[in-house]
Design an enzyme around this catalytic site. Structure first.
Site, PDB file in Angstrom:
ATOM      1  N   GLY A 185       0.035  -1.397   0.131  1.00 24.76           N
ATOM      2  CA  GLY A 185      -0.554  -0.211  -0.219  1.00 24.76           C
ATOM      3  C   GLY A 185       0.943   1.462   0.168  1.00 24.76           C
ATOM      4  O   GLY A 185       0.196   1.925   0.114  1.00 24.76           O
ATOM      5  N   HIS A 219      -0.801   1.014 -13.145  1.00 28.80           N
ATOM      6  CA  HIS A 219       0.349  -0.032 -14.047  1.00 28.80           C
ATOM      7  C   HIS A 219       1.163   0.200 -13.340  1.00 28.80           C
ATOM      8  O   HIS A 219       1.577   1.294 -14.388  1.00 28.80           O
ATOM      9  CB  HIS A 219      -1.414  -0.653 -14.825  1.00 28.80           C
ATOM     10  CG  HIS A 219      -0.562  -1.789 -15.107  1.00 28.80           C
ATOM     11  ND1 HIS A 219      -0.653  -3.355 -15.187  1.00 28.80           N
ATOM     12  CD2 HIS A 219       0.694  -1.838 -16.470  1.00 28.80           C
ATOM     13  CE1 HIS A 219       0.552  -4.516 -15.775  1.00 28.80           C
ATOM     14  NE2 HIS A 219       1.325  -3.808 -16.143  1.00 28.80           N
TER      15      HIS A 219
HETATM   16  C1  GRF Z   1       2.652  -1.046  -8.362  1.00 30.19           C
HETATM   17  O1  GRF Z   1       3.463  -0.924  -8.573  1.00 30.19           O
HETATM   18  C2  GRF Z   1       0.972  -0.554  -9.061  1.00 30.19           C
HETATM   19  O2  GRF Z   1       1.902   0.250 -10.468  1.00 30.19           O
HETATM   20  C3  GRF Z   1       0.866  -2.347  -9.045  1.00 30.19           C
HETATM   21  O3  GRF Z   1       1.144  -2.817  -8.073  1.00 30.19           O
HETATM   22  C4  GRF Z   1       1.283  -1.985  -7.424  1.00 30.19           C
HETATM   23  C5  GRF Z   1       1.449  -2.064  -5.827  1.00 30.19           C
HETATM   24  O4  GRF Z   1       2.046  -1.440  -4.867  1.00 30.19           O
HETATM   25  N1  GRF Z   1      -0.485  -2.251  -9.537  1.00 30.19           N
HETATM   26  P1  GRF Z   1       1.932  -0.490  -3.736  1.00 30.19           P
HETATM   27  O5  GRF Z   1       0.919  -1.829  -2.770  1.00 30.19           O
HETATM   28  O6  GRF Z   1       0.985   1.096  -3.276  1.00 30.19           O
HETATM   29  O7  GRF Z   1       3.759  -0.068  -3.015  1.00 30.19           O
END
Ligand code: GRF
Length: 296
Positions: free
Chosen positions: A93, A190
């Protein structure tokens, strides 16, 4: 104050204490009133509350001295109402945290009012509980039998008057019920330049490994509106990040993630300030704050 007192209308519903001493409670039906004291959020049943417990679990939390919390006021900025945001997370997160911080600092004209997760023990859910934000478990699965159904999820988001749904590392397909209930209002981030390296199974480190293996010299985050499929909705914003000759997937992921945090906050700021407009051909574009005649 006893949490039971604040969960009036749901006395017959057993409260479950989780290992982190947070409380779960059944959600009310859609016409129940949502009330929040400074210390606790409570859901009060309306007189027509039926026997049917609409859904299963919301985590309830502790005091929240920060501004963001679960209360979002209607305060206006340039005549624009402050927006209410739901963030969906499955992992650590870090995007969720940076969005939350931007709300608290007043950069984003909005407040996170709920965190939705399919993994109640994930870092994002822990952070939300720590900040006093309600946590909803979705969907219901064998591993998470206390999750709620798509219809109940929509009811909860409506009850909380959510304006935008932000997917931030949520690794489940969004149900059609939610997509239909929130047209042009659900976005995802993404970690590659879509449409390259997207689709089912392309998530996390797999994306960065595939980028390096392809020989691509540039990558970067994409923010797009969400449809019924993985990573195919209309692209709203992108940021280019170089792929260096000796990059490991981990190094590249860290460089992209730093850019994700910036880009997501910028895009949500624009969404909340109603600066996202739709071109005639259905492509969403962002109006510049500084120059209203400029779009990106
Ligand atoms: C990110 O790399 C986002 O692009 C993808 O999932 C990851 C989440 O990372 N959809 P975090 O949990 O916000 O650190």
């Amino acid at each position: 104050m006893e949490v039971q007192h604040l969960l009036s209308g749901f006395c017959s519903t057993p409260l479950i204490r989780n290992p982190k001493t947070q409380f779960f409670a059944r959600l009310p039906n859609p016409c129940a009133s949502f009330a929040q004291s400074q210390k606790w959020v409570s859901f009060k049943a309306c007189p027509c509350n039926s026997q049917r417990a609409l859904s299963r679990k919301v985590v309830e939390c502790r005091s929240n001295t920060e501004r963001s919390g679960a209360i979002a006021s209607d305060d206006l900025r340039n005549g624009i109402r402050r927006k209410k945001l739901a963030v969906f997370v499955s992992g650590g997160g870090s995007n969720f945290r940076s969005i939350h911080e931007a709300c608290v600092r007043g950069l984003i004209h909005g407040d996170i009012v709920v965190l939705v997760t399919n993994k109640q023990g994930c870092g994002g859910a822990d952070y939300a509980r720590d900040k006093g934000l309600p946590v909803v478990l979705f969907p219901k699965t064998k591993k998470e039998p206390d999750g709620i159904s798509p219809i109940d999820l929509v009811a909860v988001l409506r009850k909380l008057e959510v304006d935008f749904v932000l997917l931030a590392g949520y690794l489940q397909l969004i149900p059609v019920e939610l997509i239909q209930a929130y047209p042009r209002s659900i976005v995802n981030i993404h970690p590659s330049l879509l449409p390259a390296f997207g689709g089912k199974g392309n998530y996390g480190m797999r994306v960065h490994k595939a980028v390096i293996a392809s020989g691509a010299r540039y990558t970067g985050p994409t923010i797009h509106f969400v449809d019924e499929h993985y990573d195919t909705g209309r692209i709203l914003a992108q940021r280019v990040v170089p792929v260096l000759a000796n990059d490991t997937a981990e190094e590249l992921a860290a460089r992209v993630l730093r850019e994700e945090h910036r880009l997501y906050v910028e895009v949500i700021t624009a969404l909340c300030e109603e600066r996202v407009v739709w071109r005639e051909d259905g492509v969403p574009i962002i109006r510049s704050k500084e120059n209203p005649n400029e779009y990106s």
